[in-house]
Scaffold this active site. Structure first.
Site, PDB file in Angstrom:
ATOM      1  CG  HIS A  97      -1.638  -1.326   1.383  1.00  0.00           C
ATOM      2  ND1 HIS A  97      -1.115  -2.243   2.077  1.00  0.00           N
ATOM      3  CD2 HIS A  97      -2.669  -1.650   0.914  1.00  0.00           C
ATOM      4  CE1 HIS A  97      -2.237  -3.135   2.197  1.00  0.00           C
ATOM      5  NE2 HIS A  97      -2.850  -3.058   1.473  1.00  0.00           N
TER       6      HIS A  97
HETATM    7  S1  FES Z   1       1.782  -0.425   3.448  1.00  0.00           S
HETATM    8 FE1  FES Z   1       0.163  -1.992   3.691  1.00  0.00          FE
HETATM    9  S2  FES Z   1       1.049  -3.729   4.385  1.00  0.00           S
HETATM   10 FE2  FES Z   1       2.820  -2.202   4.047  1.00  0.00          FE
END
Ligand code: FES
Length: 184
Positions: A149
């Site tokens: 993410h």
């Molecule tokens: S940014 Fe979501 S698991 Fe690493």
């Protein structure tokens, strides 16, 4: 309980061979350390739980050159160890700690400036960040990048951008010599 080293897949480029070898070497050393601690418990206690709780991983750091990283397994988790360059140390220390979301100085996160030891699990939802190999994305702050993410960690493993709420964790470890540590 033996531990295994997670060896990132080779990208086929020359120059990766030595890093892969270092990872394998450290992992083998780690497996021996864990097994020797765990063995006395196997005959007398519930091995699954107690072995897991007490396992330690010993790592020989001497093969690492400045700027190199290795990944070893400890209690089923990847642990990132990086021998930081002067530039990486300077970048980690030249930071306004008050502006960080998880406020920690670099000095609080290392025992020796050159050696950074981290649990390699993103504090958002648990992916393994990239950046152990110099050819992998390291994010905008030169440390590690979580592709799940988009969390960016700096050269101290602190969260600098993205959804992760905390810095990469620093495990308990001790230096057993100038160039060896025991994790756990
Ligand atoms: S940014 Fe979501 S698991 Fe690493």
């Amino acid at each position: 309980m033996a531990t295994k080293t997670k060896t990132p897949k080779s990208n086929g480029k020359k120059g990766e061979t030595r890093r892969d070898f270092l990872q394998l070497t450290a992992g083998a050393f780690g497996a021996v350390g864990a097994a020797s601690v765990a063995w006395p418990l196997i005959n007398s206690l519930n091995p699954a739980k107690d072995t897991l709780a007490l396992a330690t991983t010993e790592v020989d750091l001497s093969p690492l050159l400045v700027g190199q990283s290795i990944t070893v397994m400890w209690r089923g988790k990847p642990v990132f160890i990086r021998r930081r360059s002067e530039k990486e140390i300077e970048e980690a220390r030249d930071v306004d700690v008050a502006a960080l979301s998880d406020k920690q100085t670099d000095e609080d996160r290392v025992q020796k400036p050159e050696w950074l030891v981290l649990v390699g699990i993103c504090t958002h939802l648990g992916c393994v960040p990239t950046g152990q190999k110099s050819t992998e994305p390291r994010g905008e702050y030169g440390g590690w990048f979580c592709p799940c993410h988009g969390s960016h960690y700096d050269t101290s493993g602190r969260i600098r951008k993205g959804p992760a709420p905390k810095n990469l964790a620093v495990p308990d470890y001790v230096f057993t010599s100038d160039t060896a540590i025991k994790i756990g």
